[in-house]
Write an enzyme that holds these catalytic residues in place. Structure first.
Site, PDB file in Angstrom:
ATOM      1  N   CYS A 202       4.901  29.345 -26.910  1.00  0.00           N
ATOM      2  CA  CYS A 202       6.286  28.650 -26.363  1.00  0.00           C
ATOM      3  C   CYS A 202       7.175  28.016 -27.467  1.00  0.00           C
ATOM      4  CB  CYS A 202       5.755  27.630 -25.509  1.00  0.00           C
ATOM      5  SG  CYS A 202       5.080  26.242 -26.396  1.00  0.00           S
TER       6      CYS A 202
ATOM      7  N   CYS B  34       4.718  25.026 -31.526  1.00  0.00           N
ATOM      8  CA  CYS B  34       4.151  24.826 -32.952  1.00  0.00           C
ATOM      9  C   CYS B  34       5.223  24.394 -33.779  1.00  0.00           C
ATOM     10  CB  CYS B  34       3.491  25.851 -33.074  1.00  0.00           C
ATOM     11  SG  CYS B  34       2.043  26.306 -32.018  1.00  0.00           S
TER      12      CYS B  34
ATOM     13  N   CYS C   4      -3.097  28.991 -29.319  1.00  0.00           N
ATOM     14  CA  CYS C   4      -2.896  30.299 -29.044  1.00  0.00           C
ATOM     15  C   CYS C   4      -3.233  31.498 -30.146  1.00  0.00           C
ATOM     16  CB  CYS C   4      -1.386  30.823 -28.689  1.00  0.00           C
ATOM     17  SG  CYS C   4      -0.621  29.598 -27.436  1.00  0.00           S
TER      18      CYS C   4
ATOM     19  N   CYS D 157      -2.248  22.501 -28.972  1.00  0.00           N
ATOM     20  CA  CYS D 157      -1.194  22.782 -28.315  1.00  0.00           C
ATOM     21  C   CYS D 157      -0.183  21.871 -27.749  1.00  0.00           C
ATOM     22  CB  CYS D 157      -1.743  23.516 -26.950  1.00  0.00           C
ATOM     23  SG  CYS D 157      -0.722  24.668 -26.083  1.00  0.00           S
TER      24      CYS D 157
ATOM     25  N   HIS E 186     -13.540  11.210 -28.782  1.00  0.00           N
ATOM     26  CA  HIS E 186     -14.410  10.301 -28.287  1.00  0.00           C
ATOM     27  C   HIS E 186     -14.903   9.571 -29.329  1.00  0.00           C
ATOM     28  CE1 HIS E 186     -16.895   8.914 -25.034  1.00  0.00           C
ATOM     29  NE2 HIS E 186     -17.988   9.241 -25.645  1.00  0.00           N
TER      30      HIS E 186
ATOM     31  N   CYS F  97     -11.892   6.934 -30.313  1.00  0.00           N
ATOM     32  CA  CYS F  97     -11.101   6.516 -29.215  1.00  0.00           C
ATOM     33  C   CYS F  97     -11.154   5.102 -29.101  1.00  0.00           C
ATOM     34  CB  CYS F  97     -11.577   7.053 -27.900  1.00  0.00           C
ATOM     35  SG  CYS F  97     -10.417   6.716 -26.560  1.00  0.00           S
TER      36      CYS F  97
ATOM     37  N   CYS G 171     -12.208   3.366 -19.538  1.00  0.00           N
ATOM     38  CA  CYS G 171     -12.114   4.676 -20.157  1.00  0.00           C
ATOM     39  C   CYS G 171     -11.717   5.685 -19.194  1.00  0.00           C
ATOM     40  CB  CYS G 171     -13.682   4.841 -20.627  1.00  0.00           C
ATOM     41  SG  CYS G 171     -13.812   6.582 -20.770  1.00  0.00           S
TER      42      CYS G 171
ATOM     43  N   CYS H  78     -10.822  13.054 -18.751  1.00  0.00           N
ATOM     44  CA  CYS H  78     -10.766  12.955 -20.155  1.00  0.00           C
ATOM     45  C   CYS H  78     -11.807  14.087 -21.008  1.00  0.00           C
ATOM     46  CB  CYS H  78     -11.166  11.574 -20.612  1.00  0.00           C
ATOM     47  SG  CYS H  78     -10.646  11.726 -22.534  1.00  0.00           S
TER      48      CYS H  78
ATOM     49  N   CYS I 113      -6.464  12.848 -33.510  1.00  0.00           N
ATOM     50  CA  CYS I 113      -5.430  12.065 -33.008  1.00  0.00           C
ATOM     51  C   CYS I 113      -5.555  10.529 -32.937  1.00  0.00           C
ATOM     52  CB  CYS I 113      -5.342  12.632 -31.661  1.00  0.00           C
ATOM     53  SG  CYS I 113      -4.982  14.486 -31.482  1.00  0.00           S
TER      54      CYS I 113
ATOM     55  N   CYS J 106      -1.903  10.811 -26.710  1.00  0.00           N
ATOM     56  CA  CYS J 106      -2.153  11.105 -25.458  1.00  0.00           C
ATOM     57  C   CYS J 106      -2.942   9.953 -24.524  1.00  0.00           C
ATOM     58  CB  CYS J 106      -3.048  12.354 -25.151  1.00  0.00           C
ATOM     59  SG  CYS J 106      -1.984  13.919 -25.771  1.00  0.00           S
TER      60      CYS J 106
ATOM     61  N   CYS K 294      -7.359  13.061 -22.727  1.00  0.00           N
ATOM     62  CA  CYS K 294      -7.381  14.310 -23.702  1.00  0.00           C
ATOM     63  C   CYS K 294      -7.510  15.405 -22.857  1.00  0.00           C
ATOM     64  CB  CYS K 294      -8.183  13.985 -24.905  1.00  0.00           C
ATOM     65  SG  CYS K 294      -8.797  15.474 -25.632  1.00  0.00           S
TER      66      CYS K 294
ATOM     67  N   CYS L  63      -7.112  20.218 -26.112  1.00  0.00           N
ATOM     68  CA  CYS L  63      -6.193  21.494 -26.596  1.00  0.00           C
ATOM     69  C   CYS L  63      -6.665  21.885 -27.900  1.00  0.00           C
ATOM     70  CB  CYS L  63      -4.675  21.057 -26.428  1.00  0.00           C
ATOM     71  SG  CYS L  63      -4.037  19.889 -27.945  1.00  0.00           S
TER      72      CYS L  63
HETATM   73 FE1  FSX Z   1       0.808  28.330 -28.219  1.00  0.00          FE
HETATM   74 FE2  FSX Z   1       2.948  27.661 -30.329  1.00  0.00          FE
HETATM   75 FE3  FSX Z   1       0.679  25.681 -27.222  1.00  0.00          FE
HETATM   76 FE4  FSX Z   1       3.076  26.250 -27.580  1.00  0.00          FE
HETATM   77  O1  FSX Z   1       4.169  28.947 -29.764  1.00  0.00           O
HETATM   78  S1  FSX Z   1      -0.361  26.477 -29.148  1.00  0.00           S
HETATM   79  S2  FSX Z   1       1.698  27.432 -25.996  1.00  0.00           S
HETATM   80  S3  FSX Z   1       2.373  24.167 -27.885  1.00  0.00           S
HETATM   81  O2  FSX Z   1       3.799  26.503 -29.381  1.00  0.00           O
HETATM   82  O3  FSX Z   1       1.464  28.965 -29.756  1.00  0.00           O
HETATM   83 FE1  SF4 Z   2     -13.897   9.071 -24.340  1.00  0.00          FE
HETATM   84 FE2  SF4 Z   2     -11.802   9.821 -23.391  1.00  0.00          FE
HETATM   85 FE3  SF4 Z   2     -13.191   7.701 -22.632  1.00  0.00          FE
HETATM   86 FE4  SF4 Z   2     -11.750   7.591 -24.883  1.00  0.00          FE
HETATM   87  S1  SF4 Z   2     -10.812   7.759 -22.744  1.00  0.00           S
HETATM   88  S2  SF4 Z   2     -13.825   6.959 -24.817  1.00  0.00           S
HETATM   89  S3  SF4 Z   2     -11.955   9.844 -25.421  1.00  0.00           S
HETATM   90  S4  SF4 Z   2     -14.019   9.550 -22.530  1.00  0.00           S
END
Ligand code: FSX
Ligand code: SF4
Length: 289
Positions: free
Chosen positions: A19, A22, A128, A166, A204, A207, A227, A233, A242, A254, A261, A264
């Site tokens: 998409c 990236c 991807c 992603c 996790h 977090c 949680c 999640c 992250c 996120c 989460c 991805c």
């Molecule tokens: Fe994939 Fe790249 Fe997701 Fe997009 O093109 S990892 S669909 S956010 O951006 O490849």
């Molecule tokens: Fe674990 Fe998700 Fe709960 Fe955070 S929100 S403690 S990552 S299950």
């Protein structure tokens, strides 16, 4: 120090089935900025020469696409190939092409094979490219595969580094390129070819809502304190930094903004982690959690 002392490392970036998120994510890189990444030395005396990138290059048409063939012919073994997107293989790659040769489209499959064979290393950027991701989701009519799968099937031995997500965080890409330039090697990778420096721990484990999880205090709907495990999640089975790195120049991430989460960065994304907003079923927690 004269400019002639600076080593130019060619880089070629191709986009296949994805998409373009990236690329957009990398354009948000803050330290270094994208301008500094492309113009300055990433490391002392090492400079990236981005020869081809469909979204940001000024060139277009045949002169631009000719750079791909030129890289194979004149910079074989020197350039880093970055692939963004998975590779359509059904019907001999009919579903995606990059430029033409002798008036005929050159499939993404052919381009990635040719370019990978002559690269010093291949960075599969985004879920991807790393695992197939959304374009390869069931029923996958275009036969999309990951870069590593394509190269494996074609006997291409060039080292592949996966930077899933992603999209992936810009730091994950910049840090991996810096490692390549600094050491000439892929760095320490996990069994899914991900750099352990960025993907070594689960969401996790770090977090900020973890204390709620340990006290069995679970949110029953979005916005509630607790949680988000019961809201679906995937943090317990997802590897990335992250919670420590945050996104958009450390503004948020996120779970920080109340979501779950979605997993991805995992090879199981999206099919084997869906439906994304239902509790993990059966509950999957690593044994040491
Ligand atoms: Fe994939 Fe790249 Fe997701 Fe997009 O093109 S990892 S669909 S956010 O951006 O490849
Ligand atoms: Fe674990 Fe998700 Fe709960 Fe955070 S929100 S403690 S990552 S299950």
């Amino acid at each position: 120090m004269s400019y002639s002392q600076v080593q130019e490392v060619p880089a070629v970036w191709v986009q296949t089935a994805g998409c373009t998120g990236c690329s957009v994510s990398l354009l948000n890189t803050v330290n270094p900025s994208i301008k500094h990444l492309l113009i300055d030395q990433v490391l002392p005396l090492k400079h990236i020469n981005l020869r081809f990138h469909p979204t940001v290059m000024a060139g277009a048409g045949k002169p631009a696409v000719d750079i791909l063939d030129d890289s194979v012919e004149r910079a074989s073994g020197e350039y880093i190939l970055i692939v963004e997107g998975s590779i359509p293989t059904a019907h001999e790659g009919l579903y995606g092409s990059i430029g033409e040769r002798d008036g005929k489209p050159v499939t993404m499959m052919t381009r990635v094979s040719e370019l990978s064979r002559h690269a010093s290393a291949v960075v599969a950027l985004g879920t991807c490219a790393a695992y197939g991701g959304i374009p390869a989701a069931d029923p996958n009519p275009t036969g999309c595969v990951s870069v590593a799968q394509l190269l494996g099937e074609q006997g291409i031995k060039t080292p592949v580094i996966n930077i899933p997500g992603c999209p992936p965080h810009p730091d994950w890409f910049v840090g991996t390129i810096a490692t390549l330039l600094l050491t000439g090697s892929t760095g320490d990778l996990d069994e899914y070819r991900r750099p352990k420096a960025f993907y070594g721990k689960t969401i996790h484990e770090n977090c900020p809502r973890r204390a709620y999880y340990d006290e069995n205090k679970f949110a029953a709907k979005f916005g509630e304190t607790g949680c988000n495990y019961n809201l679906g999640c995937r943090g317990p089975v997802t590897h990335a930094d992250c919670p420590l790195r945050l996104w958009n120049s450390r503004v948020n991430w996120c779970i920080g903004c109340g979501s779950t989460c979605i997993g991805c960065t995992e090879s199981a994304f999206p099919d084997d982690l869906s439906p994304l907003y239902e509790k993990l079923s059966p509950p999957q927690l690593p044994e040491d959690m």
